[in-house]
Design a protein around this motif. Structure first.
Motif, PDB file in Angstrom:
ATOM      1  N   SER A 155       0.811  -1.217   0.000  1.00 40.91           N
ATOM      2  CA  SER A 155       0.000   0.000   0.000  1.00 40.91           C
ATOM      3  C   SER A 155       0.845   1.268   0.000  1.00 40.91           C
ATOM      4  O   SER A 155       0.668   2.135  -0.856  1.00 40.91           O
ATOM      5  N   GLY A 156       1.761   1.392   0.939  1.00 38.45           N
ATOM      6  CA  GLY A 156       2.569   2.616   1.064  1.00 38.45           C
ATOM      7  C   GLY A 156       3.393   2.916  -0.188  1.00 38.45           C
ATOM      8  O   GLY A 156       3.291   4.023  -0.744  1.00 38.45           O
ATOM      9  N   PRO A 157       4.213   1.965  -0.643  1.00 39.53           N
ATOM     10  CA  PRO A 157       5.015   2.256  -1.847  1.00 39.53           C
ATOM     11  C   PRO A 157       4.165   2.564  -3.082  1.00 39.53           C
ATOM     12  O   PRO A 157       4.489   3.478  -3.847  1.00 39.53           O
ATOM     13  N   LEU A 158       3.075   1.826  -3.276  1.00 38.39           N
ATOM     14  CA  LEU A 158       2.217   2.096  -4.435  1.00 38.39           C
ATOM     15  C   LEU A 158       1.553   3.468  -4.326  1.00 38.39           C
ATOM     16  O   LEU A 158       1.442   4.191  -5.318  1.00 38.39           O
ATOM     17  N   GLN A 159       1.121   3.827  -3.133  1.00 34.82           N
ATOM     18  CA  GLN A 159       0.471   5.126  -2.951  1.00 34.82           C
ATOM     19  C   GLN A 159       1.457   6.252  -3.249  1.00 34.82           C
ATOM     20  O   GLN A 159       1.130   7.198  -3.965  1.00 34.82           O
ATOM     21  N   ARG A 160       2.678   6.146  -2.709  1.00 38.31           N
ATOM     22  CA  ARG A 160       3.679   7.183  -2.968  1.00 38.31           C
ATOM     23  C   ARG A 160       3.993   7.293  -4.464  1.00 38.31           C
ATOM     24  O   ARG A 160       4.100   8.389  -5.006  1.00 38.31           O
ATOM     25  N   LEU A 161       4.120   6.154  -5.130  1.00 38.18           N
ATOM     26  CA  LEU A 161       4.419   6.155  -6.562  1.00 38.18           C
ATOM     27  C   LEU A 161       3.287   6.804  -7.356  1.00 38.18           C
ATOM     28  O   LEU A 161       3.526   7.676  -8.204  1.00 38.18           O
ATOM     29  N   LEU A 162       2.048   6.410  -7.079  1.00 41.10           N
ATOM     30  CA  LEU A 162       0.921   6.954  -7.820  1.00 41.10           C
ATOM     31  C   LEU A 162       0.715   8.441  -7.532  1.00 41.10           C
ATOM     32  O   LEU A 162       0.428   9.217  -8.447  1.00 41.10           O
ATOM     33  N   GLU A 163       0.895   8.845  -6.286  1.00 38.27           N
ATOM     34  CA  GLU A 163       0.765  10.264  -5.959  1.00 38.27           C
ATOM     35  C   GLU A 163       1.849  11.085  -6.650  1.00 38.27           C
ATOM     36  O   GLU A 163       1.604  12.184  -7.131  1.00 38.27           O
TER      37      GLU A 163
END
Length: 167
Positions: free
Chosen positions: A47-55
């Motif tokens: 969740s965290g890495p994907l959220q940072r990447l998408l943001e």
């Protein structure tokens, strides 16, 4: 002055190299799925890495409820796509190692069926394995999403072959 050269010999359809080329993609897909089925690829870790990447890519901040819904969609799309690729590799392997013969009817139908059985088997094993992990859960819904991805790819292959070979 024309030289007459013999055509190169046809590649062996049942030699070790041919069989390896047919089945290594299946093995790679299964190994990737096995790695992704570990504790380290649970939703709590991705969740965290994907959220940072998408943001970063979208220059947008997601609220927690927005992100959680999007994260579930991303994960389900990953299931659909990954198992679609696995299904294609199963089809390719069975097609390449199946005896030459009735190329457009029974052989093709059987190959699609075997590809779907292989996809169902790996999806079921994957979810069964996840049932025993502390941060994962086995889900029949995920097996259905996985098999839907496999079925979509098999339908695409069937339509492509039908058009190509004019079944």
């Amino acid at each position: 002055m024309g030289s007459t050269m013999a055509a190169p010999p046809a590649p062996a359809r049942h030699g070790f190299g041919h069989i390896a080329r047919a089945w290594i993609p299946v093995l790679v897909c299964v190994l990737v799925i096995a790695v992704e089925s570990t504790i380290y690829f649970g939703a709590d870790h991705t969740s965290g890495p994907l959220q940072r990447l998408l943001e970063f890519l979208l220059h947008r901040h997601f609220t927690h409820p927005e992100w959680w819904r999007l994260h579930i969609i991303i994960r389900k799309c990953g299931h659909f796509t990954g198992y679609g690729l696995l299904s294609a590799s199963w089809f390719r392997a069975f097609w390449m190692s199946w005896p030459i013969g009735d190329i457009l009817s029974r052989r093709r139908f059987s190959t699609h069926g075997l590809a779907m059985l292989g996809t169902l088997f790996v999806a079921s094993c994957d979810e069964f394995h996840q049932h025993f992990l502390s941060n994962r859960n086995g889900s029949v819904i995920d097996v259905m999403v996985d098999c839907s991805g496999g079925l979509a790819v098999q339908l695409f292959i069937w339509l492509w072959m039908r058009r190509r070979f004019r079944d």
